[in-house]
Design a protein around this motif. Sequence first.
Motif, mmCIF file in Angstrom:
data_model
loop_
_atom_site.group_PDB
_atom_site.id
_atom_site.type_symbol
_atom_site.label_atom_id
_atom_site.label_comp_id
_atom_site.label_asym_id
_atom_site.label_seq_id
_atom_site.Cartn_x
_atom_site.Cartn_y
_atom_site.Cartn_z
ATOM 1 N N UNK A 146 -3.578 -8.584 105.534
ATOM 2 C CA UNK A 146 -4.781 -8.865 106.302
ATOM 3 C C UNK A 146 -4.603 -8.560 107.769
ATOM 4 N N UNK A 147 -3.488 -8.988 108.330
ATOM 5 C CA UNK A 147 -3.232 -8.714 109.737
ATOM 6 C C UNK A 147 -3.096 -7.218 109.981
ATOM 7 N N UNK A 148 -2.476 -6.506 109.037
ATOM 8 C CA UNK A 148 -2.330 -5.069 109.193
ATOM 9 C C UNK A 148 -3.696 -4.386 109.248
ATOM 10 N N UNK A 149 -4.621 -4.763 108.344
ATOM 11 C CA UNK A 149 -5.944 -4.132 108.325
ATOM 12 C C UNK A 149 -6.656 -4.346 109.668
ATOM 13 N N UNK A 150 -6.493 -5.516 110.277
ATOM 14 C CA UNK A 150 -7.096 -5.754 111.589
ATOM 15 C C UNK A 150 -6.468 -4.850 112.638
ATOM 16 N N UNK A 151 -5.120 -4.714 112.611
ATOM 17 C CA UNK A 151 -4.433 -3.850 113.581
ATOM 18 C C UNK A 151 -4.797 -2.385 113.344
ATOM 19 N N UNK A 152 -4.936 -2.011 112.107
ATOM 20 C CA UNK A 152 -5.306 -0.641 111.778
ATOM 21 C C UNK A 152 -6.683 -0.302 112.336
ATOM 22 N N UNK A 153 -7.623 -1.247 112.195
ATOM 23 C CA UNK A 153 -8.998 -0.987 112.612
ATOM 24 C C UNK A 153 -9.155 -1.023 114.120
ATOM 25 N N UNK A 154 -8.507 -1.990 114.756
ATOM 26 C CA UNK A 154 -8.748 -2.196 116.189
ATOM 27 C C UNK A 154 -7.756 -1.480 117.091
ATOM 28 N N UNK A 155 -6.487 -1.301 116.626
ATOM 29 C CA UNK A 155 -5.459 -0.754 117.521
ATOM 30 C C UNK A 155 -4.769 0.483 116.957
ATOM 31 N N UNK A 156 -5.230 1.013 115.856
ATOM 32 C CA UNK A 156 -4.727 2.282 115.344
ATOM 33 C C UNK A 156 -3.380 2.219 114.661
ATOM 34 N N UNK B 209 3.604 2.109 111.860
ATOM 35 C CA UNK B 209 3.877 2.668 113.181
ATOM 36 C C UNK B 209 2.641 2.507 114.042
ATOM 37 N N UNK B 210 2.814 2.660 115.345
ATOM 38 C CA UNK B 210 1.715 2.434 116.278
ATOM 39 C C UNK B 210 1.348 3.736 116.976
#
Length: 598
Positions: free
Chosen positions: A98-108, A249-250
Amino acid sequence: MRILQTWIPVLLISVCLAASRPAGASVPAPAAGAEAPIRIGVLAYRNAEFIQATWQPMLAHLNHTLSPRVFELLQADHATLQQAVREGTIDFVLTNPGHYVELETSLGASRIATLHHERSPTADYALGAAVIARSNRTDLQQLSDLRRKRLAATTPEGFGGYQIVWRELKELGIDPEKHLEGLVYTGLPMENVLQAIRDGKADAGIVRACVLESIPDWQAHFRVLSPRTDGNLACAVSTRLYPDWPIASLRHTDPALSRAVIVALLQMLPDREGISWSVPADYQSVHELFRDLQIGPYAYLREPSLRALAREYWPFLAIALLLLLCGIFYTVRVEHLVHKRTAALQAALKEGNAMRERMRAHQEQTHHLSRLSILGELSATLAHELNQPLAGIANYGQSLLRRMERGALTDAAVQQASTEIVAQAGTAAGILQRIRSFARKRPPQREMHKAHAVVGDTLALFRSMLSSPPDIVLDNRLPDSACIHADALQIQQILLNLLKNGLDAMQQLPEQDRRMHVGLSLENGLILIAIRDYGHGLDGIAPKQLFEPFRTTKEDGLGLGLSICEGIAEVHEGRLDASMASDGPGMIFTLALPAHEC
């Protein structure tokens, strides 16, 4: 077989990476001591010792495989980890789906591998949650039993610690914010949830799947609500399963470094806990969860739309519509009743007008009959009065005839006789004219009249109808400009009635003792016409009773004269009073009318 499942993806990715590199290139390796440590941020869902022990094999593998590069862990909660990603202080992030999906959507953030544990045959169905309660809570068996209970969770952002269970409760029609007695957020680590249950701060709690299995003899202390048997995970769960944790990765991470880490992780053999890495899993089920709950990247769905508002608030909309329909029905009914009542009032008003018109006609008829009654009572004296001028005319006519027979008719005699005949005829005509004006039937006509003139005409008419009228003294103290706004005929009717009653009261007196007094005065804006007789007065009757209908002191009277006169006075905004004379015999009747200037 397990080794083949692990190494086949590794070989495929290695071939792809080798094809993408120029000939002779190799995995980049920084010069010794020239590079800063590579930091991997990890979500600390349990205590620091557990986290360190869990990820130490992976860290050691990367440090060994990609030496001389140095990898280190940064343990943090959701908010701190997200801030580190935003500020670029970490190179990789290891967190729950869940946290990953938020980071994926908002911070790439971009997943490069997914955690694989030997307790699950596939990484796509490896993560769930267990809702637990103390083993002695027999009232808690299913998730539906959580209504009006206290539920402990780590944080609202916890995927395995809250959001997975939230979705299951929602499908059961339970809104945690509305239908539970309360949500108890304990914060990380997840052991806090277990402690909250032990301390009685919560009736039940949410823990990530397989946390219970790390507690010796857990079944003696806790019970799992709505347990599921799923061949994809060898742990007790209360929810459906989701992909396991990814490493991502970021945006600022070196692509070459990301490829090197992918190869290293896919080459990692299962550690003593059975943990290894596989190719990135499909996280579409996590997106579906967020979409159902309208959180994370799908929080915009919470913005109200007409359809959403109608779906959520349909009972209130139905009530509002019902009230609106009731209001419309009430308005239509009120309009109908108002229209019906208005029609009834108009009909009643029309009937009332017709009734008043009939009453007015009857009143005029009554007044006319009253005047005729007065004339009828005075008819004997009226005949005597008319007989005098007629006799005079006859005498003068016969005198002319005798003179003609004797031949003694002269112009002077003819002129004298003619003059007398004309005078006597005029007297008779005047008497008849006054009587006809008084007796005629006509609608009331209120005009300005001098009060003393109306009284004078009435006295002249009264005297003309009597052979032996009483002595009437007129005492006029009114200014010449004093007027009344009235129907003169109706005022004469009142005065004649009062004069006749006074004359009747003096019938027992000798003719020389019959006298009356008529006084005119102005007092407090009223013109007072007082008529006094010197008769026998009242015999045991109160003055006010004289105006009651059908009450009379005469043997042949109807008792309507004074009642009619009082009504006429009131119509003219005046009054008619009666009183005994204080300085002798007789009665005084006073007609009071509003005074006007003319």
